[in-house]
Design an enzyme around this catalytic site. Structure first.
Site, PDB file in Angstrom:
ATOM      1  N   GLU A  57      -4.977   2.547  -3.907  1.00  0.00           N
ATOM      2  CA  GLU A  57      -3.516   2.629  -3.931  1.00  0.00           C
ATOM      3  C   GLU A  57      -2.882   1.329  -3.447  1.00  0.00           C
ATOM      4  O   GLU A  57      -1.689   1.303  -3.118  1.00  0.00           O
ATOM      5  CB  GLU A  57      -3.051   3.796  -3.056  1.00  0.00           C
ATOM      6  N   ASP A  86       0.847  -1.179   0.000  1.00  0.00           N
ATOM      7  CA  ASP A  86       0.000   0.000   0.000  1.00  0.00           C
ATOM      8  C   ASP A  86       0.890   1.238   0.000  1.00  0.00           C
ATOM      9  O   ASP A  86       1.881   1.298   0.746  1.00  0.00           O
ATOM     10  CB  ASP A  86      -0.896  -0.017   1.255  1.00  0.00           C
ATOM     11  N   ILE A  87       0.546   2.222  -0.845  1.00  0.00           N
ATOM     12  CA  ILE A  87       1.337   3.466  -0.896  1.00  0.00           C
ATOM     13  C   ILE A  87       1.056   4.268   0.376  1.00  0.00           C
ATOM     14  O   ILE A  87      -0.111   4.531   0.714  1.00  0.00           O
ATOM     15  CB  ILE A  87       0.975   4.286  -2.146  1.00  0.00           C
TER      16      ILE A  87
END
Length: 406
Positions: free
Chosen positions: A319, A275-276
């Site tokens: 994301e 996950d960003i």
């Protein structure tokens, strides 16, 4: 065989073939109705004209009417041959040619019999030569077309020779023609009967076969185009529109298939979720266009880091990204996850909204199981990877955490 017997034979055979074509038209759905129409008109016109000649009526006008009917019949036979060889003649041309034939035949009324007969024979020659040319001009012609084409040319030579003899050797033409008729007339009758028979075969078989072959080619081309379109549609349905990697739908499908496949071998399957970090802040600060560009660069980096064709990178949602790693143990999955994390960090994408770094980073969760065929195991693996990802975030982000299903 005298001339009157030949003419009667032609009249009868023309009517017989005409009626046979009518029967075929009602019974054979695969026969082309346009060709049938041409041939029926041709045979009945030729039959009617030959019958008038056989009756040998004294009126000169009736003789010209008979010859005109036969020649127009030959013209319609030419249209049929042209249609069979895919060189159709439009209706206006057909009517115009028929009118020209009538005018030429009527214009011979004031000529002497020799010149009149010469012109009529030469007109016959034209309408025997034309279909012969149409059939023989194709180098890829069939045997039927060759036999039929040469038959027309033999008739054209016989009638043309007779017309030339009458035009240039009127005093000797009778003797010459008498010798030609002795050997050539039975051959001419044979050619006419042969033409009708082969024409029907050509009509019933080659035209239908050619159209069927064209339909098969069209169908094959359509099938190929459909397959290509289906492949493109499948690719589109399995691909994330923004990043160009696999979407969630295809991830779920491949994840389940890989688990089933590896269960037969009791092999290991690893799953990576990443996950960003602080991506909402990134979007709020730089805008959604910059956010989309960031997602595309991250997706491309993940794809580059994967080592094997069997590995799958997918956009899991928003994301969040996922990697399916068949036949990969915990250490191998951990090393690959760390490689991805470092590669994304080294992109150096500015991220002033992050509280842990000045550039874009990712948190990564890894889980590994040995596939045993239990239906619940894939869900457990996914849940474990998700918990590992959550643990990475809770531990300060920008790191890899690994766990496994016990």
């Amino acid at each position: 065989m005298d001339v009157r017997t030949v003419i009667l034979t032609l009249a009868i055979s023309s009517f017989v073939f005409g009626f046979l074509l009518i029967i075929f038209q009602h019974q054979k759905e695969n026969l082309d109705s346009q060709v049938i129409r041409y041939w029926i008109i041709a045979k009945f016109l030729q039959g009617a004209g030959s019958l008038l000649l056989y009756l040998n009526l004294p009126a000169e006008v009736l003789f010209l009417i008979a010859e005109t009917l036969i020649i127009i019949g030959c013209a319609y036979e030419s249209w049929a041959i042209f249609y069979i060889t895919d060189k159709s003649v439009n209706q206006q041309t057909q009517w115009l040619v028929s009118l020209v034939i009538v005018v030429i035949c009527l214009s011979t009324l004031n000529l002497n019999l020799t010149h009149q007969a010469s012109i009529l024979f030469l007109i016959h020659t034209t309408f025997y030569a034309l279909p012969g040319w149409a059939l023989l001009r194709n180098s890829a012609r069939s045997l039927l077309q060759s036999v039929l084409g040469f038959s027309y040319w033999i008739l054209a030579l016989l009638f043309g020779g007779r017309g030339i003899c009458l035009a240039f050797m009127p005093d000797h033409s009778y003797v010459v023609w008498q010798q030609v008729c002795e050997y050539g007339l039975p051959l001419a009758v044979f050619c006419i009967v042969l033409m009708s028979g082969f024409s029907m075969l050509l009509l019933a078989n080659e035209k239908s076969y050619r159209e069927l072959h064209a339909m098969q080619n069209t169908l094959k081309k359509s099938e190929e185009e459909l397959k290509k379109a289906n492949k493109q549609l499948a690719a589109l349905s399995n691909t994330d529109g923004l990043t160009g990697i696999a979407n969630r739908r295809y991830f779920d499908e491949r994840f389940a298939l890989e688990y089933k496949r590896l269960s037969r071998q009791h092999a290991e399957l690893s799953l990576v979720l990443l996950d960003i970090d602080y991506f909402k802040n990134f979007n709020d600060h730089y805008g959604h266009l910059a956010g989309d560009a960031c997602l595309m660069r991250v997706a491309n980096t993940i794809t580059i880091c994967l080592n094997r064709p069997s590995d799958l990178a997918a956009r899991y949602g928003g994301e969040e990204f996922a990697c399916v790693l068949p036949e990969t143990d915990r250490i191998g999955a951990m090393n690959l996850a760390e490689k991805i994390r470092i590669a994304i960090e080294q992109l150096g994408i500015e991220h002033s909204g992050s509280s842990i770094a000045q550039w874009v980073t990712v948190s990564v969760g890894v889980a590994t199981i040995r596939c045993d065929g239990h239906d619940h195991a894939p869900r457990e693996l996914l849940a474990q990877a998700d918990r590992a990802l959550y643990a990475a975030k809770m531990a300060g982000r920008n790191r890899v955490v690994i766990d496994s299903v016990e």
